[in-house]
Write a protein that holds these residues in place. Structure first.
Motif, PDB file in Angstrom:
ATOM      1  N   GLU A  48       0.837  -1.200   0.000  1.00 58.30           N
ATOM      2  CA  GLU A  48       0.000   0.000   0.000  1.00 58.30           C
ATOM      3  C   GLU A  48       0.871   1.250   0.000  1.00 58.30           C
ATOM      4  O   GLU A  48       0.627   2.196  -0.750  1.00 58.30           O
ATOM      5  N   THR A  49       1.916   1.249   0.803  1.00 57.51           N
ATOM      6  CA  THR A  49       2.824   2.390   0.860  1.00 57.51           C
ATOM      7  C   THR A  49       3.496   2.622  -0.491  1.00 57.51           C
ATOM      8  O   THR A  49       3.684   3.757  -0.913  1.00 57.51           O
ATOM      9  N   GLY A  50       3.814   1.534  -1.186  1.00 48.23           N
ATOM     10  CA  GLY A  50       4.460   1.620  -2.495  1.00 48.23           C
ATOM     11  C   GLY A  50       3.501   1.895  -3.641  1.00 48.23           C
ATOM     12  O   GLY A  50       3.920   1.945  -4.797  1.00 48.23           O
ATOM     13  N   GLY A  51       2.220   2.033  -3.343  1.00 50.26           N
ATOM     14  CA  GLY A  51       1.249   2.347  -4.383  1.00 50.26           C
ATOM     15  C   GLY A  51       0.759   1.159  -5.178  1.00 50.26           C
ATOM     16  O   GLY A  51       0.069   1.322  -6.184  1.00 50.26           O
ATOM     17  N   LYS A  52       1.093  -0.049  -4.758  1.00 50.43           N
ATOM     18  CA  LYS A  52       0.664  -1.255  -5.473  1.00 50.43           C
ATOM     19  C   LYS A  52      -0.731  -1.699  -5.065  1.00 50.43           C
ATOM     20  O   LYS A  52      -1.377  -2.454  -5.775  1.00 50.43           O
ATOM     21  N   LEU A  53      -1.182  -1.272  -3.896  1.00 50.77           N
ATOM     22  CA  LEU A  53      -2.534  -1.548  -3.400  1.00 50.77           C
ATOM     23  C   LEU A  53      -3.165  -0.231  -2.973  1.00 50.77           C
ATOM     24  O   LEU A  53      -2.480   0.638  -2.430  1.00 50.77           O
ATOM     25  N   SER A  54      -4.457  -0.108  -3.197  1.00 52.44           N
ATOM     26  CA  SER A  54      -5.161   1.072  -2.697  1.00 52.44           C
ATOM     27  C   SER A  54      -5.368   0.902  -1.190  1.00 52.44           C
ATOM     28  O   SER A  54      -5.337  -0.223  -0.676  1.00 52.44           O
ATOM     29  N   PRO A  55      -5.603   1.994  -0.475  1.00 49.09           N
ATOM     30  CA  PRO A  55      -5.881   1.868   0.958  1.00 49.09           C
ATOM     31  C   PRO A  55      -7.082   0.970   1.229  1.00 49.09           C
ATOM     32  O   PRO A  55      -7.075   0.193   2.196  1.00 49.09           O
ATOM     33  N   GLU A  56      -8.099   1.028   0.367  1.00 50.02           N
ATOM     34  CA  GLU A  56      -9.290   0.190   0.547  1.00 50.02           C
ATOM     35  C   GLU A  56      -8.955  -1.293   0.378  1.00 50.02           C
ATOM     36  O   GLU A  56      -9.421  -2.137   1.143  1.00 50.02           O
ATOM     37  N   GLU A  57      -8.120  -1.602  -0.645  1.00 49.06           N
ATOM     38  CA  GLU A  57      -7.713  -3.001  -0.852  1.00 49.06           C
ATOM     39  C   GLU A  57      -6.898  -3.505   0.336  1.00 49.06           C
ATOM     40  O   GLU A  57      -7.100  -4.634   0.799  1.00 49.06           O
ATOM     41  N   ALA A  58      -5.981  -2.662   0.808  1.00 44.03           N
ATOM     42  CA  ALA A  58      -5.146  -3.052   1.942  1.00 44.03           C
ATOM     43  C   ALA A  58      -6.010  -3.306   3.172  1.00 44.03           C
ATOM     44  O   ALA A  58      -5.847  -4.320   3.866  1.00 44.03           O
ATOM     45  N   TYR A  59      -6.959  -2.413   3.422  1.00 45.55           N
ATOM     46  CA  TYR A  59      -7.855  -2.571   4.567  1.00 45.55           C
ATOM     47  C   TYR A  59      -8.645  -3.869   4.465  1.00 45.55           C
ATOM     48  O   TYR A  59      -8.742  -4.630   5.430  1.00 45.55           O
TER      49      TYR A  59
END
Length: 87
Positions: A48-59
């Protein structure tokens, strides 16, 4: 890849700490599950920090992992009788 190199790679990618708590098979199993949860949360956070996942996906992914960990705790009977476990 040689066996020693593979083991070294796995130890690096999937580190596990020694368990120092009161030994029961259930506690040891839960500890392994907890360490795996922490490792996966770390990977998801990095993605998520690297921009590979959105915050919603990470959550969503972390929430799913949390549900698995809670199910594991319940299935193993961890924390049922706190008074019995502390003696």
């Amino acid at each position: 890849m040689a066996d020693s190199a593979r083991m070294s790679k796995n130890s690096f990618l999937y580190p596990q700490s020694r368990y120092y708590g009161r030994f029961t098979p259930e506690h040891l199993t839960f500890n392994a599950n907890l360490q795996e949860f922490a490792q996966n949360v770390s990977y998801i956070s990095s993605l998520e920090t690297g921009g590979k996942l959105s915050p919603e996906e990470a959550y969503t992914k972390i929430k799913g992992l949390w549900k698995q960990l809670k199910h594991s705790k319940k299935a193993l009977g961890i924390g049922k009788n706190l008074s019995q476990e502390s003696t």
